[in-house]
Scaffold this active site. Structure first.
Site, PDB file in Angstrom:
ATOM      1  N   CYS A  53      -0.048 -27.603  71.038  1.00 57.58           N
ATOM      2  CA  CYS A  53      -1.007 -26.781  71.762  1.00 57.58           C
ATOM      3  C   CYS A  53      -0.933 -27.116  73.248  1.00 57.58           C
ATOM      4  O   CYS A  53      -0.987 -28.285  73.633  1.00 57.58           O
ATOM      5  CB  CYS A  53      -2.411 -27.039  71.226  1.00 57.58           C
ATOM      6  N   CYS A  56      -4.678 -28.816  74.248  1.00 50.51           N
ATOM      7  CA  CYS A  56      -5.127 -30.132  73.759  1.00 50.51           C
ATOM      8  C   CYS A  56      -4.020 -31.030  73.214  1.00 50.51           C
ATOM      9  O   CYS A  56      -4.269 -32.186  72.900  1.00 50.51           O
ATOM     10  CB  CYS A  56      -6.215 -29.967  72.702  1.00 50.51           C
ATOM     11  N   CYS A 105      -8.993 -27.237  69.426  1.00 52.15           N
ATOM     12  CA  CYS A 105      -9.656 -26.766  70.643  1.00 52.15           C
ATOM     13  C   CYS A 105      -9.993 -25.276  70.624  1.00 52.15           C
ATOM     14  O   CYS A 105     -10.670 -24.796  71.517  1.00 52.15           O
ATOM     15  CB  CYS A 105      -8.818 -27.105  71.874  1.00 52.15           C
ATOM     16  N   CYS A 125       3.643 -15.591  65.035  1.00 49.41           N
ATOM     17  CA  CYS A 125       4.176 -15.033  66.278  1.00 49.41           C
ATOM     18  C   CYS A 125       3.341 -15.592  67.426  1.00 49.41           C
ATOM     19  O   CYS A 125       2.156 -15.294  67.544  1.00 49.41           O
ATOM     20  CB  CYS A 125       4.063 -13.516  66.184  1.00 49.41           C
TER      21      CYS A 125
END
Length: 154
Positions: A53, A56, A105, A125
């Site tokens: 991510c 985070c 998050c 996707c």
């Protein structure tokens, strides 16, 4: 069960993380935007490692689960751990889709569709701007400074 702490960032941590985002990253991660197809930095990435991510640092998808979907966005058939992504019914734009978000998050990652390859037949996707990449053998990002599994290598 995941080896990663899925506790959401507190208000101060979230503010610090958001402060480091570009306008485009804010638009996609925080406001459920979509980057243009065929322009994302990770579309053609062939390196071995883990996609995390962007906000985070939670590990989301392994490079070994990436495949060429022809859609213009990085696509994966399975997450690192199902607990690392959230699935939300999305009825925007006159269609029914499943949005995927970071389980820690809540950042928008993209959508999942039932037209991927075996064994899951799913196509996650993703927007490249929603991701950070950790090369094989490199430590995972730890923007929340939690140590532990996040500091372990990919």
């Amino acid at each position: 069960m995941t080896d990663f702490d899925l506790t959401p960032p507190d208000a101060e941590q979230r503010q610090a993380l958001v402060a480091g985002l570009s306008d485009e990253e804010r638009r996609v991660l925080l406001h459920h935007g979509t980057e243009a197809p065929f322009c994302g930095v990770f579309l053609d990435n062939k390196r071995e490692g883990v996609y995390c991510c962007r906000l985070c640092g939670l590990p989301l998808f392994r490079s070994s689960a990436k495949f060429e979907s022809g859609t213009g966005w990085p696509s994966f058939f399975a997450p690192v751990d199902e607990a690392h992504i959230g699935r939300i019914r999305d009825t925007s734009h006159g269609m029914i889709r499943t949005e995927i978000v970071c389980a820690r998050c809540g950042s928008h990652l993209g959508h999942v569709f039932p037209d991927g390859p075996a064994p899951t037949h799913e196509r996650h996707c993703l927007n490249s701007v929603s991701l950070a990449f950790t090369g094989e053998g490199e430590p995972y990002p730890d923007p929340l400074h939690r140590g532990g599994a996040e500091a372990a290598s990919a």
